[in-house]
Design a protein around this motif. Structure first.
Motif, PDB file in Angstrom:
ATOM      1  N   ASP A 172      -1.659  26.860 -49.588  1.00  0.00           N
ATOM      2  CA  ASP A 172      -1.467  27.006 -51.031  1.00  0.00           C
ATOM      3  C   ASP A 172      -1.508  28.500 -51.386  1.00  0.00           C
ATOM      4  N   PRO A 173      -1.359  28.863 -52.652  1.00  0.00           N
ATOM      5  CA  PRO A 173      -1.361  30.287 -53.020  1.00  0.00           C
ATOM      6  C   PRO A 173      -2.647  31.026 -52.639  1.00  0.00           C
ATOM      7  N   GLY A 174      -3.745  30.318 -52.481  1.00  0.00           N
ATOM      8  CA  GLY A 174      -4.997  30.948 -52.063  1.00  0.00           C
ATOM      9  C   GLY A 174      -5.159  31.022 -50.554  1.00  0.00           C
ATOM     10  N   HIS A 175      -4.095  30.710 -49.814  1.00  0.00           N
ATOM     11  CA  HIS A 175      -4.062  30.709 -48.348  1.00  0.00           C
ATOM     12  C   HIS A 175      -5.027  29.676 -47.757  1.00  0.00           C
ATOM     13  N   LYS A 176      -5.222  28.602 -48.482  1.00  0.00           N
ATOM     14  CA  LYS A 176      -6.015  27.498 -47.971  1.00  0.00           C
ATOM     15  C   LYS A 176      -5.068  26.441 -47.402  1.00  0.00           C
ATOM     16  N   PRO A 177      -5.333  25.933 -46.205  1.00  0.00           N
ATOM     17  CA  PRO A 177      -4.422  24.964 -45.582  1.00  0.00           C
ATOM     18  C   PRO A 177      -4.381  23.642 -46.348  1.00  0.00           C
ATOM     19  N   VAL A 178      -3.169  23.185 -46.613  1.00  0.00           N
ATOM     20  CA  VAL A 178      -2.986  21.902 -47.304  1.00  0.00           C
ATOM     21  C   VAL A 178      -2.288  20.885 -46.424  1.00  0.00           C
ATOM     22  N   GLY A 179      -1.828  21.308 -45.256  1.00  0.00           N
ATOM     23  CA  GLY A 179      -1.158  20.383 -44.366  1.00  0.00           C
ATOM     24  C   GLY A 179      -0.570  21.094 -43.163  1.00  0.00           C
ATOM     25  N   THR A 180       0.009  20.308 -42.265  1.00  0.00           N
ATOM     26  CA  THR A 180       0.677  20.856 -41.079  1.00  0.00           C
ATOM     27  C   THR A 180       2.005  20.157 -40.888  1.00  0.00           C
ATOM     28  N   CYS A 181       2.903  20.831 -40.197  1.00  0.00           N
ATOM     29  CA  CYS A 181       4.214  20.241 -39.913  1.00  0.00           C
ATOM     30  C   CYS A 181       4.591  20.571 -38.478  1.00  0.00           C
ATOM     31  N   ALA A 182       4.753  19.547 -37.657  1.00  0.00           N
ATOM     32  CA  ALA A 182       5.093  19.752 -36.252  1.00  0.00           C
ATOM     33  C   ALA A 182       6.491  20.360 -36.140  1.00  0.00           C
ATOM     34  N   LEU A 183       6.686  21.204 -35.141  1.00  0.00           N
ATOM     35  CA  LEU A 183       7.995  21.820 -34.943  1.00  0.00           C
ATOM     36  C   LEU A 183       9.077  20.774 -34.715  1.00  0.00           C
ATOM     37  N   SER A 184       8.739  19.713 -34.007  1.00  0.00           N
ATOM     38  CA  SER A 184       9.728  18.664 -33.742  1.00  0.00           C
ATOM     39  C   SER A 184      10.228  18.039 -35.040  1.00  0.00           C
ATOM     40  N   ARG A 185       9.328  17.897 -36.012  1.00  0.00           N
ATOM     41  CA  ARG A 185       9.728  17.304 -37.286  1.00  0.00           C
ATOM     42  C   ARG A 185      10.590  18.264 -38.095  1.00  0.00           C
ATOM     43  N   ILE A 186      10.270  19.554 -38.030  1.00  0.00           N
ATOM     44  CA  ILE A 186      11.076  20.547 -38.731  1.00  0.00           C
ATOM     45  C   ILE A 186      12.502  20.560 -38.187  1.00  0.00           C
ATOM     46  N   LEU A 187      12.635  20.490 -36.866  1.00  0.00           N
ATOM     47  CA  LEU A 187      13.960  20.553 -36.253  1.00  0.00           C
ATOM     48  C   LEU A 187      14.787  19.310 -36.529  1.00  0.00           C
ATOM     49  N   ARG A 188      14.146  18.176 -36.835  1.00  0.00           N
ATOM     50  CA  ARG A 188      14.870  16.917 -37.039  1.00  0.00           C
ATOM     51  C   ARG A 188      15.067  16.572 -38.519  1.00  0.00           C
ATOM     52  N   THR A 189      14.693  17.500 -39.397  1.00  0.00           N
ATOM     53  CA  THR A 189      14.777  17.241 -40.838  1.00  0.00           C
ATOM     54  C   THR A 189      15.846  18.132 -41.464  1.00  0.00           C
TER      55      THR A 189
END
Length: 466
Positions: free
Chosen positions: A194-211
């Protein structure tokens, strides 16, 4: 015999490794012979095909007095990756011969966690000299890591990671990964912040490449994630990776801001290190590293041997209380070590299971009583079986039914004591924030020895000695 026959050329050494991926003795000898004769070109040609981990193994297999010469001969192959793979004691020997500037050059080429592992073991003056030789960014990252407790997530984490804002699309992420040349090359997922650099989630590289590129990251990311605090002990970090089958995980500071990541390759090393450490601590063998300096090894082992000597003296004092009975019934001296030894073995078995259960979080406050009951039943069954076999053997050898009965009863009693003490001692030490692997064995063996002698000689005094 010609010099060529004495020192084979690089192509005459068939394979560096055997079928178990261990370095062949003849290969090690060929390299060291080339170094000894001053043929540095031949030594470099021999080691050039080696993987960094195998080259690190070569240095570990080289006798300590010859390591500096080997390092000088193959200096061109001795890069940061080799130092990162090297045994810490061997690495210390080599680093002592380098200037602070040379160590700083190596550290700058490493991941932050590997650089920290090198610098943290240096003397304070050497640390300061190396840190001064680093560029400001690297120095700041390493100084921050050194500010965290030893064996914590803060020391273990890498600072190089990929983090993107939640409002980006998948296309924005792909373009960013392709455009930024200085990004880390070893990662499996992208952290969303988020804007405060707090993690809100993750996204696997495999999912990024298939979306599709137009899809917002917020729609494809996984919001549930395992966050690792910087002060978490590395053993607990390893347990989380094992429990949740993680490949990487975000590390957050006290404000829950993303400050680094830990990857599974680091965890494999930690699991191996912690497992070996607990085993060695149970035996009082210190670090147990064959490359550890002899003086340090003697000091760590001798400490526990002295403690064990004191415990043995306590056991001997119990035997001394019954010296009159032993003098009148000499067979007691033959059988009493058996009762003590079998109790010690049973206690050690239980202790090993409990220490492992505590280390893997299988044993907790909610199931301690159940485990105590379980081990009591196991001890009762084992004691009855050992007592029965021991009584039969004693009767066949000595032909004394009363002695056989005393021996069997003492075996049962000591087995029960061993089972109970094998649970209670490590649990109590763990509650007191003392590593149960360090001191449990002394308590368990002392109690089983004392109870073994006391139960056997006490029963014998009541039943056998007139």
């Amino acid at each position: 015999m010609t010099d060529t026959e004495l020192h084979p050329a690089p192509h005459e050494v068939e394979d560096e490794l055997d079928e178990d991926d261990r370095m062949r003795p003849e290969f090690v000898r060929a390299v060291l012979d080339a170094v000894e004769t001053g043929d540095h070109a031949a030594a470099r040609a021999l080691v050039e095909p080696l993987h960094p981990a195998d080259l690190a193994d070569l240095f570990e297999l080289t006798p300590q007095p010859e390591r500096a010469a080997l390092a000088h001969a193959v200096a061109g192959e001795l890069d940061a990756e080799v130092f990162a793979e090297m045994n810490e004691h061997v690495r210390e020997d080599l680093l002592d011969a380098l200037t602070p500037g040379e160590v700083a050059t190596l550290a700058a080429e490493m991941d932050t966690d590997d650089a920290v592992s090198i610098i943290e073991d240096m003397d304070e003056d050497d640390q300061r000299a190396v840190l001064r030789a680093l560029d400001p960014d690297d120095r700041a990252a390493i100084e921050e890591a050194l500010s965290y407790p030893e064996e914590s997530a803060g020391r273990l984490m890498q600072r190089d990671l990929v983090a993107v804002p939640e409002h980006w699309t998948v296309g924005d992420v792909i373009d960013y990964l392709r455009r930024q040349e200085d990004l880390t090359t070893d990662f499996w997922e992208v952290f969303v912040v988020d804007p405060g650099h707090k993690p809100v989630g993750t996204c696997a590289l495999s999912r990024i490449l298939r979306t599709a590129r137009s899809v917002p990251v917020a729609e494809v990311m996984q919001r549930e994630q395992t966050l690792i605090p910087t002060d978490m002990d590395q053993e607990e970090v390893a347990l989380r990776f094992q429990k949740y089958a993680l490949i990487s995980a975000a590390v957050v500071d006290a404000s829950c801001r993303l400050v680094g990541m830990i990857t599974v390759d680091d965890i494999v090393h930690i699991i191996q290190q912690e497992a070996g450490e607990d085993t060695l601590l149970l035996s009082g063998a210190g670090e147990g590293d064959i490359n550890e300096p002899i003086r340090r090894t003697v000091r760590s082992r001798l400490t526990w041997l002295v403690i064990n000597l004191g415990a043995t003296m306590i056991s001997a004092s119990v035997v001394g209380l019954f010296q009159g009975e032993i003098a009148r019934y000499a067979l007691l001296a033959v059988l009493m070590p058996i009762v003590s030894a079998m109790g010690g073995n049973a206690g050690t078995q239980t202790l090993a299971v409990m220490v492992r259960a505590l280390a893997t979080n299988q044993l907790t406050s909610s199931n301690t009583l159940r485990m105590l009951g379980r081990e009591f039943r196991v001890a009762a069954c084992n004691g009855a079986a050992l007592g029965g076999v021991g009584a039969l053997g004693t009767y066949l050898i000595f032909g004394d039914p009363k002695l056989s009965a005393v021996f069997a009863a003492a075996m049962v009693i000591n087995s029960l004591v061993a089972g109970m003490i094998g649970v209670v001692v490590p649990v109590a030490l763990d509650k007191a924030d003392i590593d149960p692997a360090i001191s449990s064995a002394v308590f368990v063996t002392t109690v089983t020895d004392v109870m073994g002698f006391l139960s056997f000689l006490g029963l014998a005094t009541l039943v056998l000695v007139p």
